[in-house]
Each structure stands twice: as structure tokens, then as C-alpha cells.
Motif scaffolding. Structure first.
Motif, short mmCIF file in Angstrom:
data_model
loop_
_atom_site.label_atom_id
_atom_site.label_comp_id
_atom_site.label_asym_id
_atom_site.label_seq_id
_atom_site.Cartn_x
_atom_site.Cartn_y
_atom_site.Cartn_z
N SER A 1 0.48 -1.13 0.27
CA SER A 1 0.19 -0.17 0.34
C SER A 1 0.65 1.80 0.02
O SER A 1 1.86 1.03 0.04
CB SER A 1 -0.43 -0.07 1.21
N THR B 1 3.20 7.58 -5.76
CA THR B 1 1.65 6.86 -5.97
C THR B 1 1.58 6.26 -7.47
O THR B 1 1.30 4.95 -7.35
CB THR B 1 0.80 8.03 -5.61
N ASN C 1 1.37 2.11 -8.05
CA ASN C 1 -0.07 1.64 -9.00
C ASN C 1 0.83 0.99 -10.24
O ASN C 1 0.23 0.52 -10.71
CB ASN C 1 -0.63 2.84 -8.98
N LYS D 1 -5.79 -1.15 -5.26
CA LYS D 1 -7.33 -2.09 -4.20
C LYS D 1 -6.46 -0.18 -3.77
O LYS D 1 -5.73 0.28 -3.20
CB LYS D 1 -6.51 -3.02 -3.42
N ASN D 2 -7.55 0.23 -3.90
CA ASN D 2 -8.30 1.74 -3.02
C ASN D 2 -8.33 1.93 -1.74
O ASN D 2 -9.70 1.82 -1.36
CB ASN D 2 -8.74 2.24 -4.14
N SER E 1 -12.08 -0.77 0.37
CA SER E 1 -12.31 1.43 -0.10
C SER E 1 -13.13 1.22 0.95
O SER E 1 -14.34 0.35 1.68
CB SER E 1 -11.90 1.11 -1.36
N ASP F 1 -15.43 7.80 -2.74
CA ASP F 1 -14.08 8.10 -2.01
C ASP F 1 -13.71 8.13 -0.87
O ASP F 1 -14.67 9.13 -0.47
CB ASP F 1 -12.95 7.83 -3.23
N GLN G 1 -13.60 12.82 -0.83
CA GLN G 1 -13.73 12.86 -2.27
C GLN G 1 -15.01 13.77 -2.51
O GLN G 1 -16.20 13.31 -2.19
CB GLN G 1 -13.93 11.61 -3.24
#
Length: 927
Positions: free
Chosen positions: A317, A339, A343, A354-355, A364, A620, A623
Motif C-alpha cells: 500500500s 503513487t 500503481n 486496490k483503493n 475502499s 471515496d 472525495q
């Protein structure tokens, strides 16, 4: 010197025709000069100091230049660079350079004495000395290898020093790299494949006739005078190798270009792409970066460091990458690239990106929302057992606020109830936005900006009695700043008694529904915008969501309420209202999009119910609706199909859920006032009713505000090391153990702020253990650690890892056992031993009060007036001729001059005289 109050004017004297002449060419240097001058600092070029004139007491009086000019001055600051210290070598008979100095070394860095070597600024290699760190490090690498490995390997030679530099001159980004003067002086080095066979030498006649042949390189130049950007990249003649270059204004590609030069890597793109393609829309996945490219300069993290921790399974992560490599824990500017690299690496390995909200949950936010809703989970422990990686984990500062928000948006319980209080983000914790000095803001709800004179009077009286700074917000309500925690209950009791409610300015929830007056008063209005805005705000008030929600209603197409940059907005039409969604201001503004047209007032509520509930279910963490709408598959068309056409068959469920939340409304502040257990938490210290000021106050325009933070407010003392310096330590009873009743049953435990002498301490009980630290976070010297979220990096408690507390202001995480800061190595906090005894008290092992205050006292560390120097606008005030009226209160005066007669004729003489003088714009006042 520009930051010092005593200097009204600062001038830079440069003996060359432009500044930074050793790194930049004339065009680039001239651009830097223009930008420096635009900051108010004069630059005198081609000036050499002849002599300095001093007074009888040897104080500076002025400067005589070699061209005969004279300038008065009070202070001179010399910037003379680095001069090699070779005195010892000269006395020892070691060969030193005559011109410029320095100990002469060969390619192996050996001096004229076979057993002595020299590296760094004192060494003169091929007649050059280097005042940069990179050549010194390269010298050290060569020499250490030769001294330790040359018996088994071919000795290395010092060949090409890296003179690349990146700096910021008075806020102007400047960089040069590689052979940046190769077009002017000829290339010092060329890759073997780029070298051409030498042409036959030119005759003296041809040189005189045609001039010296150009250097065997080509330069590509980009200059933007509007954005003050200049780039010049120098290539081999065939365009396959980058040799060097320079940048002004935009140095974002520096980290990519330096390795291309150092490694003499053949380009796989046209040279123009390095400039024209430097600014790209969207994320850069770092695929074109070499593994040894530095992506985090704060902690010297390379691309390979990130990639390898992912490939070997250490990090799964982004949070784990930050912990393992330290990337992103400094200034944070590298996080988008980190990031993207993470990814990309995960995808290349065939792994799903994965979020997940944090390492403690493999879900998530939207996934967790549905799990909690379907299984009707109501506490953090229940969610951790059902969906967490480890059922006994206490979580962290990332997942706790997410779950707190989900609980509130589903079950709508009071956020300060014991099971939920320790999960709340900074502002929800005490129902107010925490400010720089640890005080809070008070914002009553003013639905649609409509308020009665009686309520205005009460707000004014409260602000006056508690000396609160007041300001009208952009959301059409009144914000009162500077309320102390211990005063909040009394302040809100007066407001509630006057019929007011919480405005939820502190929450990730509906903030305001802004309105124009519409048909209520406006002669252009065609819809009752105030009435509709009041109904919407009253319906959705206190509605918790992934992020804040703002609305607006305009009474006609003139759009005075700015409804088209809100999360939802209405504009009145002859047939009803047009509904707009997915807009916001902020760091990345977005215009909202039309969801439905000419909607009758009776249909507005059902559509907004579905829209907001669908957003709350699927967005999310943190968000806004704008980014959520952009990320929706199919975007607005998909949203229309769900909300208007019921393509998923969810509309009845969405409307029913919203109605349940609306029906369960209660005013959080009214409940806090009437609940003794909650009201008791509004104290500065748990062990005394005494109070302390934590930051000095200044007066601006007749109101008090906390003094400004200096540019670097951090206290970087070794507070963690204080445990070894105390003269003596004794056990002191600090608080009744009953205060911590139930702490072991909740994930954040229970914490308390304590006062001892002038020192503030933070006491924690987490999972059966006590911890005590200083209350001050060293990052900004704010006394707030007891209000921070407690967490662990590990998803499993079996590791034995001690918890950390996350500062409410800027999320610096401090280990509660040893005081080390986990995401800023320069900071630490003092820690103390704690134990609970049979007499019902919690004891802390502390030094004498005087000694404790000397090291950790509030008066010693509180931010004081004047630390930040002059305010940001002082120079502007001087230019406007405003001076500094008492209290800085010049509003309404507009610098009136004596003798001004408002009704007399204004002849406008001076503007005409200036124009007549032939100066044009050049004779306008000197700014």
C-alpha cells in the motif's frame, strides 16, 4: 536581507552583465534579473566596488564604484563563494595551483606527494576547483574505491565532475546541469558515438574570412516571457545525446534530465519532446525514469527504492511505501509521482491496485459503507472484527475518521458519545474548527443567509463578551473565531437559548445553501430562491458525507448565488428550477453540470435526495462530488440514468434512507450542552480549572487574532533526549484513574491534557497501557497533542509496536513510548513514565517543576508577537501611503489627506502633467 525590517531598500551589486553568470547565459540571467527586480529588489549590473567608505567609528557609510559612481548604504553583505584552503599544503611543500589556489591533484586525486590525496573544495583538478557538493562526493567515491578495492579491480579515475545545480533565488526556480555552456565554449565531453572524425584544419585565411567554426553541438531554446520560463537544452549534432542545459521558472524536469546526461544515454525521442512534452496533463507513471532517479529529495529516495519494496512484497500500500522508504513524509510534493510509480509497479506485477483506506482494512470506503450498512455494524470494534485485517487492531488516523463519518451518515448518533468520540477528525472532536492557536470557531446556522435582527444582536453580544474575532463567511453566515475550549459550552448555551443551532462548519457534511434574494425583494427575480434555499438547508443540515457539501439557489439566470460552482445548485426558470451538480471551488475548481431542466419545485427534493444519497454510498474517502462525478463510469450520463431513470432500481431505497436521516435530526450543540458527560469534556486541563494562553495575540483592524507563525515555527530540539538530562525524577499524582474508565474498550483510548507549573502534558490510556508526553507538537509549537488520534502503522498488535499520536494540526505522528516522530525525523517529543496506583490516582514520573518549565514551559515555547517579522502586506501599506494606524485599523479612512473637500472640483492636474512631460507610462509612480 529583504526580510529584515531595518532595510527599506536592498540592492544587489553584480560585476558581470547578468547574475549567476557561471550557471546561466545572458538570456537566462537577464530573465532572472527581471524577476528579482519585480520583487522590489534592485539589481545593478557591470558594477565593481572600488572602495568602501566608513565613518570615524568604522561603520559603513557608502560604496565607491570603479566607474566613479557613489552609493550611500548602511550595510554590505559579500557573497564571495568558496576559496580553497591550501595553506597547510603550501607549508608542506605540496604543489598548489598558482591561479585560484587549491591543491593540485591528478585523475586518481593524488597530490604531488605520492602518499597524500585531496578531495573536495580544496582540490584543484585540471585547473578547476569546485564549490559544489556533488563533485566532492564523486571524488570521495573514486578515492574510497581505489584505497579499498584497487588490489582486486582496475583503479578508477576522476573524469567528469557533475556541476549540476538546482536552487531557488528569491523565489525564482533556477537549474543548470551537465555541460551547460557547451554551445559557447565547445563541449568538454562527447559520447564516443557522437564524436565526428576531425575535419582538416582550417587555414588562417579561412578563419579570418569565415570566423571560428561553431561548436559541434546544437541548442534547443524555449522562452516564455509571460510565465517567466526559459529552457535551453544542448544536444550532440545528431540530436541523439543530451549534453547539458539550463532552466528558469520551471525546473520540474531537472530530475529526469540529469541522469540522461550523466549516463550518456542515447535518446529514444526527438530532442524537442524534452521541452515541448515536459508539461503533460494527467499523472506521470514514472515509466521513463531510470531506476537511480531521485524522486524524493527530502529523504533521497530513488525510483528503485519504491519499486523494489513493492516487488519484494515488503509494501502493498502507499502507506507502507511511505513508512518503509520515507518518500512523501517530508514536503509531500513527490506523492503524486510516488503513487503513480507504486500503481504502475503493482499493475506490471499483475496485482490489482486496490483503493483500500489504509493497511488496517482491505476495503475502499464504498465497500466498508455497504458492509456496515448491510450488517448493521455500529462500533469500530465490530467493523474491525468483521472487515479488518486484524480484529484487535486499534486502527490509525486514516481509517478512524472514515468509519466515524460512515457511522454518522448511517446511524446519526452524537459524534461525542464515548464509542465514537475517539474516532473523530480534528474538527468534529469538539464540534468546532480548531484554529492556529488551539482555539475554536463558532458558527451558528443561518439558513440561506436569512437572519433576524434579534439573533444578530445575540451574536454580537457573544462575540463582544468573549472577545471573538468576527467575519462574514462566503457561505452567508457569521464566523466567530478564538473561542477557548472551556468557554464553548457557555457560548453555545447563549446561542441555543436564542433559537440558533450548530452550523456544522466543522463537519464533513452540508455546510450552507447560499441564495440571492430572488422574488423576495429583487425586481429581476423569477423564483423564490430564498424560500427554496431555506427548505434545502433545513432538510439536509447535519447530513454527514465523504466530504463537505455546499449548495446554492439563484432566483434567475443572473446567478448571484453562484449555484453553478456548488455540489448542488438550482437556478430558477419560468417553469421551475434547473438542477446543476458536481461543481466546486477550492484548489481545483469545477463548473457544475446540468442534471435536470425545468424541474417543478415538488420534484426538486426527490432528485436531490437520490443524488446526495448515491454520492454518500459510493464516493471515496474525502472525495468531493466534483471528483466523484469525474470518476463515475459514464460520468453525467450514467448519473442521469441512475437518478432520473432509476436504471439500478435504487431510487426508492435512496429516498427512504434520506428520509430516515432527515427524521433523526438533532442539534449536536444543544445535546452537548444538556449532556453532563459530554459537557464535562470541554476543559483545557483535566486536573485543574486553571488555564494557560498558548499563543500571543495581535490586533488587526480593531479585532484580536493569534500572532502569525514564523516561516519556520518548528522546535527542533531533542525533546526525546530530555529523559537523560533531568537532575532527578519523582512520582507525582496527576489525575484520578476513574477519568480513564472504559478506555480499554474503545480504539482511541482516553486522553487528557494536564497542567504542572507552566508546562502542559498529555496523558493517554490505550489498550491497558498509560503513556505521558509533552502537550506541545514541535512542528508549529501548538499545545494540542492530547486531542490527536492514536494509531499504529502495523495492522497487527502482535508486533508489540507502541501506538503513536497524530497531531491534530498537520498529522505529525509521535511514538508514545520513545517520542520519535515517525514521519519527520527532525522532530521529537518528551515522554515520561506512568503508573496507576491503588490509591486511585495515576502517577507520572517527573522532574522538579522549575526544571520542567525551563525545558517545556508554555511561556518558553508559545509563538510570540514579532517572530514572523513584518506582515505580508506591510510593504503594500507603505506603497499605498497608509502608514500604521493604531491597531492596524485603517479601514474606512482610505488614506484621507488634510484639506480634502468632497464637493469641490477635482481638476485632475497631476495625471495630465505627467503625460505632458513626455514620460508616458514610464513616469507613473515608482512601484
Amino acid at each position: 536581507m529583504m526580510d529584515l525590517e531595518c532595510f527599506e531598500r536592498v540592492k544587489v551589486i553584480e560585476r558581470n552583465r547578468w547574475v549567476l553568470s557561471r550557471q546561466l547565459d545572458a538570456d537566462a540571467g537577464g530573465m532572472v534579473v527581471e524577476q528579482v527586480r519585480s520583487l522590489g529588489c534592485d539589481v545593478l549590473l557591470s558594477k565593481r566596488v572600488g572602495r568602501i567608505e566608513v565613518t570615524e567609528d568604522n561603520s559603513v557609510k557608502g560604496v565607491h564604484f570603479e566607474d566613479g559612481e557613489y552609493m550611500e548604504c548602511s550595510t554590505i553583505c559579500f557573497a564571495i563563494g568558496v576559496r580553497p584552503r591550501d595553506e597547510l599544503a603550501r607549508l608542506s611543500g605540496i604543489l598548489c595551483a598558482d591561479r585560484g589556489g587549491g591543491i593540485v591533484v591528478d585523475d586518481s586525486l593524488q597530490t604531488s606527494h605520492p602518499d597524500i590525496y585531496a578531495i573536495g573544495e580544496c582540490a584543484s583538478w585540471q585547473g578547476q576547483t569546485f564549490g559544489l557538493i556533488a563533485p566532492g562526493v564523486e571524488m570521495a567515491d573514486v578515492l574510497t574505491f581505489n584505497l579499498t578495492q584497487s588490489q582486486h579491480h582496475q583503479p578508477r579515475l576522476y573524469k567528469r565532475p557533475d556541476l549540476s545545480t538546482k536552487l531557488k533565488l528569491l523565489g525564482v526556480e533556477v537549474a543548470s546541469f551537465g555541460d551547460f555552456f557547451a554551445d559557447r565554449d565547445g563541449p568538454k565531453y562527447l559520447p564516443a558515438r557522437a564524436k565526428k572524425r576531425p575535419d582538416s584544419p582550417l587555414s588562417a585565411v579561412k578563419v579570418l574570412t569565415n570566423g571560428t567554426p561553431p561548436a559541434p553541438v546544437k541548442a534547443l531554446t524555449y522562452k516564455d516571457p509571460f510565465l517567466n520560463i526559459y529552457k535551453k537544452y544542448i544536444f550532440s549534432v545528431d540530436g541523439k545525446y543530451l549534453l547539458g542545459g539550463m532552466m528558469i521558472g520551471d525546473t520540474s524536469d531537472y530530475v529526469k534530465l540529469v541522469p540522461l546526461v550523466k549516463n550518456q544515454k542515447e535518446l529514444d525521442m526527438p530532442p524537442s519532446q524534452l521541452i515541448l512534452g515536459a508539461k503533460k496533463e494527467g499523472a506521470d507513471d514514472g515509466d521513463d525514469l531510470d531506476d537511480d532517479t531521485q524522486i524524493c529529495s527530502c529523504h533521497n529516495v530513488t525510483k528503485a527504492d519504491v519499486v523494489n519494496t513493492v516487488k519484494d512484497g515488503t509494501c502493498k500500500s502507499i502507506g507502507e511505501v511511505k513508512s518503509c522508504t520515507k518518500a512523501g513524509t517530508g514536503c509531500g510534493g513527490c506523492m503524486p509521482l510516488v503513487t503513480s510509480i507504486f500503481n504502475k509497479t503493482m499493475k506490471d506485477m499483475g496485482n490489482e491496485v486496490k483503493n483500500n483506506i489504509c493497511p488496517h482494512f482491505m476495503y475502499s470506503r464504498a465497500d466498508l459503507y455497504n458492509i456496515i450498512m448491510v450488517k448493521r455494524l455500529t462500533t469500530f470494534q465490530e467493523v474491525m472484527k468483521e472487515a479488518g485485517v486484524d480484529p484487535e487492531s486499534i486502527g490509525c488516523e486514516a481509517c478512524k475518521p472514515v468509519l466515524a463519518s460512515i457511522f454518522a451518515s448511517l446511524w446519526n448518533k452524537h459524534v461525542m458519545d464515548k464509542p465514537h468520540h475517539g474516532l473523530q477528525e480534528t474538527n468534529d472532536r469538539y464540534l468546532g474548527n480548531i484554529q492556529r492557536n488551539g482555539t475554536y470557531s463558532v458558527v451558528p446556522r443561518v439558513s440561506a443567509g436569512e437572519i433576524t435582527p434579534e439573533k444578530l444582536v445575540v451574536i454580537g453580544e457573544v462575540a463582544r463578551d468573549y472577545k471573538l474575532y468576527t467575519k462574514i463567511t462566503g457561505g452567508q453566515r457569521i464566523d466567530m473565531f478564538g473561542a477557548k475550549k472551556q468557554d464553548l459550552i457557555d457560548i453555545w448555551k447563549r446561542l441555543v437559548d436564542a433559537g440558533m443551532e450548530s452550523g456544522h462548519a466543522y463537519a464533513k457534511s452540508l455546510r450552507t445553501v447560499k441564495s440571492c434574494v430572488g422574488t423576495t425583494w429583487c425586481r429581476y427575480g423569477i423564483g423564490d430562491s430564498v424560500g427554496m434555499a431555506v427548505r434545502l438547508e433545513e432538510r439536509y443540515k447535519s447530513l454527514r458525507a465523504p466530504h463537505k457539501i455546499k449548495g446554492g439557489v439563484s432566483g434567475c439566470v443572473r446567478e448571484c448565488a453562484e449555484a453553478q460552482n456548488k455540489d448542488f445548485g438550482l437556478i430558477a426558470t419560468e417553469k421551475g428550477f434547473n438542477i446543476f451538480v458536481g461543481g466546486n471551488g477550492g484548489a481545483k475548481p469545477r463548473h457544475s453540470e446540468l442534471l435536470a431542466k425545468d424541474v417543478p419545485p415538488t420534484e426538486v427534493i426527490p432528485i436531490l435526495d437520490r443524488y446526495l444519497m448515491f454520492y454518500i454510498r459510493t464516493a471515496d474517502k474525502l472525495q468531493r462530488t466534483a471528483r466523484w462525478l469525474e470518476a463515475l463510469p459514464g460520468g453525467l450520463a450514467y448519473l442521469k440514468s441512475v437518478i432520473l431513470d432509476d436504471s439500478l432500481g435504487l431510487n426508492a431505497s435512496l429516498e427512504a434512507q434520506m428520509q430516515e436521516l432527515v427524521d433523526s435530526f438533532f442539534d449536536e450543540w444543544a445535546e452537548a450542552i444538556n449532556n453532563p458527560e459530554i459537557a464535562a469534556q470541554f476543559k483545557q486541563f483535566a486536573n485543574t480549572t486553571e488555564t494557560l494562553e498558548t499563543m500571543e495575540l495581535d490586533t488587526d483592524r480593531g479585532q484580536l487574532r493569534p500572532t502569525f507563525w514564523p516561516s519556520d515555527a518548528s522546535a527542533k530540539e531533542d525533546f526525546a533526549g530530555l529523559s537523560k538530562t533531568w537532575s532527578s525524577l519523582t512520582w507525582q499524582p496527576m489525575l484520578e484513574s476513574s477519568y480513564f474508565k472504559g478506555a480499554d474498550d474503545i480504539p482511541n483510548g482516553i486522553s487528557a491534557a494536564l497542567k504542572r507549573g507552566d508546562t502542559q502534558l498529555a496523558l493517554f490510556r490505550v489498550k491497558g497501557k498509560y503513556y505521558c508526553t509533552q502537550q506541545m507538537c514541535p512542528h508549529k509549537r501548538s499545545f494540542i497533542l492530547s486531542d490527536g488520534l492514536v494509531g499504529t502503522n502495523s495492522s497487527s498488535p502482535s508486533t508489540g509496536e507502541a501506538p503513536y499520536v497524530s497531531c491534530p494540526h498537520h498529522k505529525r505522528n509521535y511514538d508514545l513510548s520513545n517520542g520519535a516522530c515517525k514521519n519527520d525525523s527532525e522532530l521529537s517529543i518528551a515522554t515520561f513514565e506512568v503508573e496507576e496506583r491503588d490509591d486511585g490516582m495515576v502517577y507520572v514520573k517527573l522532574p522538579p517543576v522549575e526544571e520542567l518549565d525551563e525545558k517545556l514551559g508554555t511561556k518558553k515555547w508559545m509563538v510570540k508577537s514579532g517572530e514572523a517579522g513584518e506582515g505580508q502586506l506591510k510593504e503594500l501599506d507603505r506603497k499605498l501611503g497608509l502608514g500604521t494606524p493604531a491597531g492596524g485599523n485603517w479601514k474606512g479612512h482610505r488614506a484621507k489627506k488634510p484639506g480634502v473637500k468632497p464637493h469641490a472640483e477635482n481638476r485632475m492636474r497631476r495625471p495630465v502633467e505627467v503625460m505632458a512631460g513626455g514620460g508616458g507610462c514610464g513616469s507613473t509612480p515608482d512601484w
